[in-house]
Design a protein around this motif. Sequence first.
Motif, PDB file in Angstrom:
ATOM      1  N   UNK A  24      32.822 -22.200 -49.836  1.00 47.66           N
ATOM      2  CA  UNK A  24      32.175 -22.200 -48.514  1.00 47.66           C
ATOM      3  C   UNK A  24      31.110 -21.108 -48.463  1.00 47.66           C
ATOM      4  N   UNK A  25      31.452 -19.924 -48.961  1.00 45.11           N
ATOM      5  CA  UNK A  25      30.492 -18.817 -48.977  1.00 45.11           C
ATOM      6  C   UNK A  25      29.264 -19.172 -49.826  1.00 45.11           C
ATOM      7  N   UNK A  26      29.482 -19.825 -50.960  1.00 47.34           N
ATOM      8  CA  UNK A  26      28.364 -20.221 -51.817  1.00 47.34           C
ATOM      9  C   UNK A  26      27.498 -21.269 -51.127  1.00 47.34           C
ATOM     10  N   UNK A  27      28.141 -22.177 -50.427  1.00 54.07           N
ATOM     11  CA  UNK A  27      27.420 -23.276 -49.780  1.00 54.07           C
ATOM     12  C   UNK A  27      26.618 -22.795 -48.579  1.00 54.07           C
ATOM     13  N   UNK A  28      27.092 -21.739 -47.928  1.00 48.93           N
ATOM     14  CA  UNK A  28      26.438 -21.233 -46.715  1.00 48.93           C
ATOM     15  C   UNK A  28      26.029 -19.780 -46.920  1.00 48.93           C
ATOM     16  N   UNK A  29      24.839 -19.537 -47.446  1.00 49.57           N
ATOM     17  CA  UNK A  29      24.400 -18.161 -47.689  1.00 49.57           C
ATOM     18  C   UNK A  29      24.227 -17.343 -46.413  1.00 49.57           C
ATOM     19  N   UNK A  30      24.260 -18.011 -45.258  1.00 46.14           N
ATOM     20  CA  UNK A  30      24.164 -17.276 -43.991  1.00 46.14           C
ATOM     21  C   UNK A  30      25.433 -16.476 -43.699  1.00 46.14           C
ATOM     22  N   UNK A  31      26.546 -16.832 -44.342  1.00 44.54           N
ATOM     23  CA  UNK A  31      27.787 -16.092 -44.147  1.00 44.54           C
ATOM     24  C   UNK A  31      27.686 -14.736 -44.834  1.00 44.54           C
ATOM     25  N   UNK A  88      35.484 -16.707 -41.169  1.00 41.92           N
ATOM     26  CA  UNK A  88      34.155 -16.664 -41.766  1.00 41.92           C
ATOM     27  C   UNK A  88      33.179 -16.072 -40.749  1.00 41.92           C
ATOM     28  N   UNK A  89      32.378 -15.102 -41.193  1.00 41.83           N
ATOM     29  CA  UNK A  89      31.556 -14.324 -40.270  1.00 41.83           C
ATOM     30  C   UNK A  89      30.068 -14.569 -40.505  1.00 41.83           C
ATOM     31  N   UNK A  90      29.372 -14.950 -39.422  1.00 43.45           N
ATOM     32  CA  UNK A  90      27.921 -15.076 -39.428  1.00 43.45           C
ATOM     33  C   UNK A  90      27.320 -13.855 -38.747  1.00 43.45           C
ATOM     34  N   UNK A  91      26.252 -13.340 -39.322  1.00 45.49           N
ATOM     35  CA  UNK A  91      25.542 -12.183 -38.782  1.00 45.49           C
ATOM     36  C   UNK A  91      24.878 -12.550 -37.442  1.00 45.49           C
ATOM     37  N   UNK A  92      24.650 -11.564 -36.554  1.00 43.77           N
ATOM     38  CA  UNK A  92      23.979 -11.853 -35.283  1.00 43.77           C
ATOM     39  C   UNK A  92      22.607 -12.511 -35.437  1.00 43.77           C
ATOM     40  N   UNK A  93      21.952 -12.276 -36.568  1.00 41.57           N
ATOM     41  CA  UNK A  93      20.627 -12.849 -36.783  1.00 41.57           C
ATOM     42  C   UNK A  93      20.673 -14.315 -37.215  1.00 41.57           C
ATOM     43  N   UNK A  94      21.871 -14.843 -37.468  1.00 35.47           N
ATOM     44  CA  UNK A  94      22.005 -16.203 -37.988  1.00 35.47           C
ATOM     45  C   UNK A  94      21.396 -17.236 -37.040  1.00 35.47           C
ATOM     46  N   UNK A  95      20.602 -18.146 -37.610  1.00 31.98           N
ATOM     47  CA  UNK A  95      20.017 -19.250 -36.849  1.00 31.98           C
ATOM     48  C   UNK A  95      20.441 -20.609 -37.401  1.00 31.98           C
ATOM     49  N   UNK A 146      21.738  -4.331 -36.853  1.00 33.75           N
ATOM     50  CA  UNK A 146      22.458  -5.596 -36.994  1.00 33.75           C
ATOM     51  C   UNK A 146      22.113  -6.606 -35.914  1.00 33.75           C
ATOM     52  N   UNK A 147      21.217  -6.269 -34.997  1.00 28.41           N
ATOM     53  CA  UNK A 147      20.959  -7.177 -33.883  1.00 28.41           C
ATOM     54  C   UNK A 147      19.528  -7.712 -33.848  1.00 28.41           C
ATOM     55  N   UNK A 148      18.754  -7.477 -34.924  1.00 25.10           N
ATOM     56  CA  UNK A 148      17.384  -7.990 -34.960  1.00 25.10           C
ATOM     57  C   UNK A 148      17.413  -9.490 -35.188  1.00 25.10           C
ATOM     58  N   UNK A 149      16.866 -10.298 -34.279  1.00 25.86           N
ATOM     59  CA  UNK A 149      16.926 -11.753 -34.427  1.00 25.86           C
ATOM     60  C   UNK A 149      16.190 -12.217 -35.673  1.00 25.86           C
ATOM     61  N   UNK A 150      16.844 -13.050 -36.462  1.00 25.25           N
ATOM     62  CA  UNK A 150      16.191 -13.596 -37.640  1.00 25.25           C
ATOM     63  C   UNK A 150      15.093 -14.564 -37.233  1.00 25.25           C
ATOM     64  N   UNK A 201      10.296 -16.412 -44.930  1.00 25.41           N
ATOM     65  CA  UNK A 201      11.069 -15.179 -45.071  1.00 25.41           C
ATOM     66  C   UNK A 201      12.562 -15.473 -45.027  1.00 25.41           C
ATOM     67  N   UNK A 202      12.966 -16.350 -44.116  1.00 29.23           N
ATOM     68  CA  UNK A 202      14.371 -16.718 -44.010  1.00 29.23           C
ATOM     69  C   UNK A 202      14.839 -17.423 -45.284  1.00 29.23           C
ATOM     70  N   UNK A 203      14.006 -18.321 -45.803  1.00 30.66           N
ATOM     71  CA  UNK A 203      14.360 -19.027 -47.034  1.00 30.66           C
ATOM     72  C   UNK A 203      14.478 -18.062 -48.208  1.00 30.66           C
ATOM     73  N   UNK A 204      13.585 -17.063 -48.262  1.00 28.27           N
ATOM     74  CA  UNK A 204      13.623 -16.079 -49.339  1.00 28.27           C
ATOM     75  C   UNK A 204      14.923 -15.288 -49.300  1.00 28.27           C
ATOM     76  N   UNK A 205      15.352 -14.889 -48.087  1.00 31.09           N
ATOM     77  CA  UNK A 205      16.603 -14.148 -47.958  1.00 31.09           C
ATOM     78  C   UNK A 205      17.791 -14.994 -48.410  1.00 31.09           C
ATOM     79  N   UNK A 206      17.780 -16.278 -48.064  1.00 29.67           N
ATOM     80  CA  UNK A 206      18.869 -17.159 -48.471  1.00 29.67           C
ATOM     81  C   UNK A 206      18.927 -17.286 -49.992  1.00 29.67           C
ATOM     82  N   UNK A 207      17.742 -17.393 -50.627  1.00 32.77           N
ATOM     83  CA  UNK A 207      17.715 -17.491 -52.084  1.00 32.77           C
ATOM     84  C   UNK A 207      18.269 -16.220 -52.728  1.00 32.77           C
TER      85      UNK A 207
END
Length: 300
Positions: free
Chosen positions: A74-81, A93-100, A247-251, A258-264
């Motif tokens: 699950x963690x591998x499948x969802x890099x937002x975790x 399973x925890x998503x960061x506040x910036x998760x969209x 930890x509260x800066x909106x992604x 930029x979001x895709x780069x972070x996920x990669x």
Amino acid sequence: MCPRHKKVGVVGLLTTSRYEYVKAFEQPDILLPNTWIVVRIDGRGFHKLSDHYVFKKPNDLRALDLMNAAAVEVMKDLPDLCIAYGVSDEFSFVFHPSCQLFERRNAKLVTTIVSTFTAHYIHQWGTYFPSTPLQPPYLPSFDGRAVIYPTTRILRDYMSWRQVDCHINNLYNTTFWTMVLQGGMSNTDAEQELKGTVSSDKNEILFKRFGINYNNELEIYKKGSVLYRQYELQTPNSAQTPTEEDTSVPESTQSRSQQDKLRKLRRKAQVVVDHVDIIKDEFWERRPWILSNKPGKLPA
């Protein structure tokens, strides 16, 4: 099965079906922005399932390893975790506040995690229980819910609560089943004797009657399992611990690229399974990327 397509008019414009009004009954379920999202899943009817497949008591390492293996996928499948914590037949399973992800839609987040976890749990069952194949009606299933937490402090308190609960339950179960399986007591008698006891009482029963030092039990039993992406550990330093602002800066303020780069970058990191204290500050200080959601430096 072919993907669904909307009807297109002769001039190429989308037409509205007379039945499309039913979409108005769908209710929005967007979770509050800039808050931690915890999706907690629990096994359904796992008492019957564990009895049927003869799980070892008080702990079956095969079952715990299977839970962890499914959670890793699950963690591998969802890099937002950014982190997950598991004990017994539950996982958070925890998503960061910036998760969209999925525009923070409650149902989409919960059902994606529950279905992905269940699929991998069933797929890998034979690896951990090769001699007992799954058979209806004893098939594993999980339910889930999403809870939001407004601050990092509360998120950490939630994680601490689950680990404390792990210790309390495991000490009780270890003592109870030792009294039953090694001491020959009935379930009722063991329950009665343990009623009202504190941790020191249970430790004394284990040590004096059965020569068991609870401190020597496997860490996975006492502390549960913590999953996170591994980067180079940092030297403990309070200045490195992310603040609430960090930890509260909106992604959503970041571009799609930029979001895709972070996920990669997150996908490149190894997901590790650890059995450590997550209540003390040291765990978080040495792994600042968990709370900041900013990938660290990959280990050499």
